[in-house]
Design a protein around this motif. Structure first.
Motif, PDB file in Angstrom:
ATOM      1  N   MET A 127      80.448  99.228 -12.778  1.00  0.00           N
ATOM      2  CA  MET A 127      80.602  99.630 -11.300  1.00  0.00           C
ATOM      3  C   MET A 127      80.823 101.040 -11.186  1.00  0.00           C
ATOM      4  O   MET A 127      79.912 101.769 -10.387  1.00  0.00           O
ATOM      5  N   ALA A 128      81.550 101.399 -12.024  1.00  0.00           N
ATOM      6  CA  ALA A 128      81.912 103.148 -11.771  1.00  0.00           C
ATOM      7  C   ALA A 128      80.989 103.992 -12.313  1.00  0.00           C
ATOM      8  O   ALA A 128      80.556 105.118 -11.693  1.00  0.00           O
ATOM      9  N   GLY A 131      77.178 102.843 -10.568  1.00  0.00           N
ATOM     10  CA  GLY A 131      77.124 102.936  -9.197  1.00  0.00           C
ATOM     11  C   GLY A 131      76.715 101.544  -8.482  1.00  0.00           C
ATOM     12  O   GLY A 131      76.476 101.427  -7.231  1.00  0.00           O
ATOM     13  N   TYR A 132      76.334 100.642  -9.213  1.00  0.00           N
ATOM     14  CA  TYR A 132      75.996  99.399  -8.818  1.00  0.00           C
ATOM     15  C   TYR A 132      77.266  98.445  -8.141  1.00  0.00           C
ATOM     16  O   TYR A 132      78.105  98.378  -9.151  1.00  0.00           O
ATOM     17  N   ARG A 133      76.739  97.995  -7.072  1.00  0.00           N
ATOM     18  CA  ARG A 133      77.957  97.262  -6.282  1.00  0.00           C
ATOM     19  C   ARG A 133      77.965  95.878  -6.831  1.00  0.00           C
ATOM     20  O   ARG A 133      79.356  95.008  -6.906  1.00  0.00           O
TER      21      ARG A 133
ATOM     22  N   GLN B 124      84.185 101.232  -2.518  1.00  0.00           N
ATOM     23  CA  GLN B 124      84.212 100.493  -3.808  1.00  0.00           C
ATOM     24  C   GLN B 124      83.878 101.362  -5.041  1.00  0.00           C
ATOM     25  O   GLN B 124      84.686 101.408  -6.215  1.00  0.00           O
ATOM     26  N   LYS B 125      82.985 102.286  -4.928  1.00  0.00           N
ATOM     27  CA  LYS B 125      82.939 103.352  -6.173  1.00  0.00           C
ATOM     28  C   LYS B 125      83.889 104.246  -6.494  1.00  0.00           C
ATOM     29  O   LYS B 125      84.443 104.297  -7.643  1.00  0.00           O
ATOM     30  N   GLU B 129      86.002 104.072  -9.838  1.00  0.00           N
ATOM     31  CA  GLU B 129      86.072 105.273 -10.699  1.00  0.00           C
ATOM     32  C   GLU B 129      87.644 105.573 -11.000  1.00  0.00           C
ATOM     33  O   GLU B 129      88.114 105.956 -12.018  1.00  0.00           O
ATOM     34  N   GLU B 153      75.148 104.878  -4.957  1.00  0.00           N
ATOM     35  CA  GLU B 153      76.278 104.037  -4.684  1.00  0.00           C
ATOM     36  C   GLU B 153      75.493 102.680  -4.108  1.00  0.00           C
ATOM     37  O   GLU B 153      75.504 102.777  -2.840  1.00  0.00           O
TER      38      GLU B 153
END
Lengths: 164, 155
Positions: A127-128, A131-133, B124-125, B129, B153
């Motif tokens: 995800m980080a 960038g996909y949620r 969320q992102k 991170e 995102e």
């Protein structure tokens, strides 16, 4: 300069992939993320549609189920992801033109996925970095077993923060 | 210090905040959507003349609108705002972002300064991170084994 100094100077960058031994963490939340597999994050239920589903119908179903993402499935295999981001980017301003086309025209193809045996930290890193949620979860036979969503990840984190 | 303590002690300003897309209440939905597409962001924050937030429009809301047919693209964005749009301050602990996302079931969190003006966007992102910083090996695997980093995102 001694050999050890040379080693130190040259070794400023430590490749994190060099060490394959099981790592232990002092922090309990980090340990939970490293030790617990993706399966320990809630990944079900998940919603899937076939790739020939009309976009308008898929949107109706997204809203009805109150989810933000469908896995697009063909013969039990993952072929794409259709989410509200695809709607925003490719449908919203051309709805009349797009509504009867199949979701395969606008879905995200070849989505990044994780295996259910990967660590929880792996899915958070996907995800980080990507960038996909929403990250599909597959088993080792590449069959769909679930999806990890933002809500499920934050639930996992919150539970582990509260438990510590 | 480990991740758990860092979430409790580090301020929101430590997160990699994103530049938010800001709109005026009278801007149209069409303009807002175009800005969201350009910025690759799933929300816009509607602000008043003092840059204080008055609401948020998200892609989730857009999906709901499209169930009734074409979106009312010429309507003012102020008529289509979400009901839930939590804000945190830059000085709040990171764990407040986690709690806000979970309790309100949202993906985007508006970040304000001490005067209540919008200074950034997280969610969320940003949170992922922050967590991923503690797992450099996993991040390296993603960068080596998967598609190149995408400036997005969503999805």
């Amino acid at each position: 300069m001694s050999p050890s100094q040379q080693q130190s100077d040259a070794g400023e960058f430590q490749d994190p992939l060099e060490d394959y031994s099981h790592k232990t963490y002092d922090d309990p939340l980090e340990q939970a993320l490293a030790d617990q597999p993706v399966a320990s994050i809630q990944a079900t239920p998940f919603a899937s549609i076939p790739p020939d589903t009309p976009i308008q119908e898929a949107i109706q179903q997204l809203a009805k189920l109150d989810v933000a993402c469908f896995l697009v499935e063909l013969d039990g295999k993952l072929v794409g992801v259709f989410s509200d981001r695809d709607i925003l980017d490719k449908v919203a301003l051309d709805f009349e033109k797009m509504k009867d086309r199949p979701v395969s025209d606008v879905m995200t193809k070849e989505p990044i996925f994780v295996y259910d045996t990967d660590s929880s930290a792996a899915v958070l890193s996907v995800m980080a970095v990507s960038g996909y949620r929403h990250v599909p979860v597959l088993n080792l036979d590449k069959n769909i077993v679930g999806i990890v969503s933002p809500q499920r990840v934050t639930g996992f984190l919150q539970q582990n923060v509260e438990d510590k | 210090m480990g991740l758990h303590q860092n979430m409790l002690n580090e301020p929101v300003s430590r997160l990699a905040l994103r530049e938010p897309v800001l709109c005026k209440p009278e801007d149209t939905l069409r303009e807002a959507i175009k800005q969201m597409q350009q910025a690759k962001l799933g929300c816009v924050i509607v602000v008043d003349e003092q840059s204080k937030p008055v609401g948020m429009f998200t892609e989730n809301r857009l999906t709901q609108l499209l169930t009734k047919g074409p979106a009312p693209l010429d309507d003012a964005i102020s008529t289509q705002l979400d009901e839930n749009w939590p804000c945190v301050q830059t000085t709040d602990p990171v764990v407040d972002v986690l709690n806000a996302m979970q309790s309100a079931n949202v993906r985007f969190i508006c970040v304000c300064d001490e005067q209540g003006r919008v200074t950034g966007l997280t969610g969320q992102k940003g949170l992922m991170e922050f967590v991923a910083d503690h797992f450099p090996g996993q991040v390296m695997v993603q960068r080596v084994g998967c598609a190149p980093y995408l400036d997005r995102e969503g999805a």
